[in-house]
Enzyme design. Sequence first.
Site, PDB file in Angstrom:
ATOM      1  N   THR A 128      17.272 -17.404 -45.059  1.00 28.80           N
ATOM      2  CA  THR A 128      16.353 -16.475 -44.388  1.00 28.80           C
ATOM      3  C   THR A 128      15.530 -15.630 -45.365  1.00 28.80           C
ATOM      4  O   THR A 128      14.297 -15.701 -45.376  1.00 28.80           O
ATOM      5  CB  THR A 128      17.155 -15.559 -43.441  1.00 28.80           C
ATOM      6  N   ASP A 218      19.960 -20.544 -56.584  1.00 27.09           N
ATOM      7  CA  ASP A 218      20.528 -19.470 -55.777  1.00 27.09           C
ATOM      8  C   ASP A 218      22.036 -19.579 -55.957  1.00 27.09           C
ATOM      9  O   ASP A 218      22.695 -20.419 -55.337  1.00 27.09           O
ATOM     10  CB  ASP A 218      20.124 -19.610 -54.305  1.00 27.09           C
ATOM     11  N   LYS A 261      28.661 -11.567 -52.686  1.00 29.01           N
ATOM     12  CA  LYS A 261      29.506 -12.654 -52.168  1.00 29.01           C
ATOM     13  C   LYS A 261      30.538 -13.040 -53.231  1.00 29.01           C
ATOM     14  O   LYS A 261      31.500 -12.322 -53.439  1.00 29.01           O
ATOM     15  CB  LYS A 261      28.632 -13.849 -51.770  1.00 29.01           C
ATOM     16  N   ARG A 385      23.636 -18.435 -36.345  1.00 30.38           N
ATOM     17  CA  ARG A 385      22.856 -19.114 -37.387  1.00 30.38           C
ATOM     18  C   ARG A 385      22.190 -20.307 -36.712  1.00 30.38           C
ATOM     19  O   ARG A 385      22.600 -21.446 -36.860  1.00 30.38           O
ATOM     20  CB  ARG A 385      23.744 -19.578 -38.539  1.00 30.38           C
ATOM     21  N   PHE A 451      16.635 -11.947 -36.527  1.00 32.60           N
ATOM     22  CA  PHE A 451      18.041 -11.984 -36.107  1.00 32.60           C
ATOM     23  C   PHE A 451      18.762 -10.658 -36.330  1.00 32.60           C
ATOM     24  O   PHE A 451      19.723 -10.348 -35.641  1.00 32.60           O
ATOM     25  CB  PHE A 451      18.793 -13.117 -36.833  1.00 32.60           C
TER      26      PHE A 451
HETATM   27  O1  PLI Z   1      21.909 -10.088 -48.911  1.00 36.24           O
HETATM   28  P1  PLI Z   1      21.331 -10.167 -50.279  1.00 36.24           P
HETATM   29  O2  PLI Z   1      19.976  -9.588 -50.363  1.00 36.24           O
HETATM   30  O3  PLI Z   1      22.258  -9.615 -51.323  1.00 36.24           O
HETATM   31  O4  PLI Z   1      21.232 -11.724 -50.655  1.00 36.24           O
HETATM   32  C1  PLI Z   1      20.385 -12.581 -50.005  1.00 36.24           C
HETATM   33  C2  PLI Z   1      20.976 -13.976 -49.989  1.00 36.24           C
HETATM   34  C3  PLI Z   1      20.438 -14.939 -50.780  1.00 36.24           C
HETATM   35  N1  PLI Z   1      20.933 -16.199 -50.784  1.00 36.24           N
HETATM   36  C4  PLI Z   1      21.981 -16.573 -50.005  1.00 36.24           C
HETATM   37  C5  PLI Z   1      22.467 -17.963 -50.050  1.00 36.24           C
HETATM   38  C6  PLI Z   1      22.569 -15.631 -49.185  1.00 36.24           C
HETATM   39  O5  PLI Z   1      23.608 -15.989 -48.444  1.00 36.24           O
HETATM   40  C7  PLI Z   1      22.061 -14.294 -49.137  1.00 36.24           C
HETATM   41  C8  PLI Z   1      22.575 -13.330 -48.248  1.00 36.24           C
HETATM   42  N2  PLI Z   1      23.408 -13.677 -47.306  1.00 36.24           N
HETATM   43  C9  PLI Z   1      23.896 -12.936 -46.323  1.00 36.24           C
HETATM   44  C10 PLI Z   1      23.564 -11.521 -46.117  1.00 36.24           C
HETATM   45  C11 PLI Z   1      24.809 -13.596 -45.416  1.00 36.24           C
HETATM   46  O6  PLI Z   1      25.330 -12.939 -44.497  1.00 36.24           O
HETATM   47  O7  PLI Z   1      25.038 -14.797 -45.597  1.00 36.24           O
END
Ligand code: PLI
Length: 459
Positions: A128, A218, A261, A385, A451
């Site tokens: 997203t 990423d 993460k 999703r 979303f």
């Molecule tokens: O939520 P950020 O701004 O720290 O990161 C954005 C982001 C980038 N790449 C990927 C693969 C992600 O999964 C991602 C953020 N993901 C969220 C917030 C999630 O709930 O999956």
Amino acid sequence: MKKIKQSWAEPYKIKMVELLKMTTADQRKKAMKDAGYNTFLLRSEDVYIDLLTDSGTSAMSDRQWAGMMLGDEAYAGSSNFYQLEEVVREVYGYKYLVPTHQGRGAENILSKILIKKGDIVPGNMYFTTTRLHQELAGGKFEDVIIDEAHDPENEFPFKGNIDLDKLKRLIKKHGAKKIPYVSMATSVNMAGGQPISMKNLKELRALTKKHGIKVIHDMTRVAENAYFIQQKEKGYEGRSIRSIVKEICSYTDGATMSAKKDALVNIGGFLAVNDWDVFEEARNMVVVYEGLHTYGGLAGRDMEAMAIGIRESVSDEHIKARIGQVIYLGEKMIEYDVPIVRPIGGHGIFVDAKKFLPHIPQDHFPAQTLAAEMYLDSGVRTMERGVVSAGRKTNGENYYPKLELVRFTIPRRVYTQAHMDVIAESAARVYERRNKIKGLKMVYEPKYLRFFQARFEKL
Ligand code: PLI
């Protein structure tokens, strides 16, 4: 005698607990209605088990908390920045580091530097925020993931792979000059946390090198991807997660990272590159959007916790237990016949809402509906999703993704195996009464990343 199992267990013990709040069915009904049937709009105090995301929701270790006390909160030249820079070089191998407040801060800077209006950005399925920054910078995202990734039942072990023929066709059609980089994610989030293989990555590196195209990684969940390579790819059986992670990074030119993460922190991210010119521009730009180049929107203590978290994240024992827990939940769901994306991915269980609620058309938001129903049943918060997350194209038309999923995302080191049982049982209960469930209509739609804040009413 029954065959003796070889179980995994958490490589830690619990020092402090956070009490959970239980709610009644009536309280949940009111809370869900007030939240416009969008789990993002629930108050966390109304949630029992929170599987909305694995982002920023992990439990830090005692060492990370101790590191917070070593925060050097100088405006410039914080010692924690130099510590983080050293760890990024040691663990990932990237030369230059620009910290950012979280992943999308890095995506913003990188997209603005590398993408020109009219450029094409191929990638292994959209994410997203990543795609939105690419579009805002004037680029057009083109999905080049293998077809298997769009099929929830296909058991191919590396559904994060890039279809190199699709990529070759794009290069032929637009010319390499129009393609600034390939946006390659490890553990492809929207496909269900599906890994890319090292073989595919090596082939991608060879192809892009030939055409002078960069590969931007990423790396948000790179350690989880490494686990699947270790478990499933020939030649990597005995290799450490650490060495696999470093090898993955070696086939790329730079990376954006949401440290919320894999890296086990509640806030933080970075941009890391090998090219001095890109670094120089990023260092110029970070002061406009994030903060000085030695803190990028973070406190010194956040950078220290991140540096320690990165080292912990590439431990074999950590990853084995982390993904072991996800697989445990997935197998429980399968026992109850709940349709989930296979193979089980790295950071959560993705329920196939099209198969779960086949009577609800995509325009009535089956995944959004199912996420609301899960909350109503047990107070377990999950996330849509599907068509809501996919949003609209730059011309205003809706994207209709093949995958219409509900993500049960597992925070790292937070919940126990007993929680996994409760979650699977709740999903099974909702599945049992699936035929009575009706869809939703959208009554409020924000302009960007809808979303997060869209509101719905029951049909
Ligand atoms: O939520 P950020 O701004 O720290 O990161 C954005 C982001 C980038 N790449 C990927 C693969 C992600 O999964 C991602 C953020 N993901 C969220 C917030 C999630 O709930 O999956």
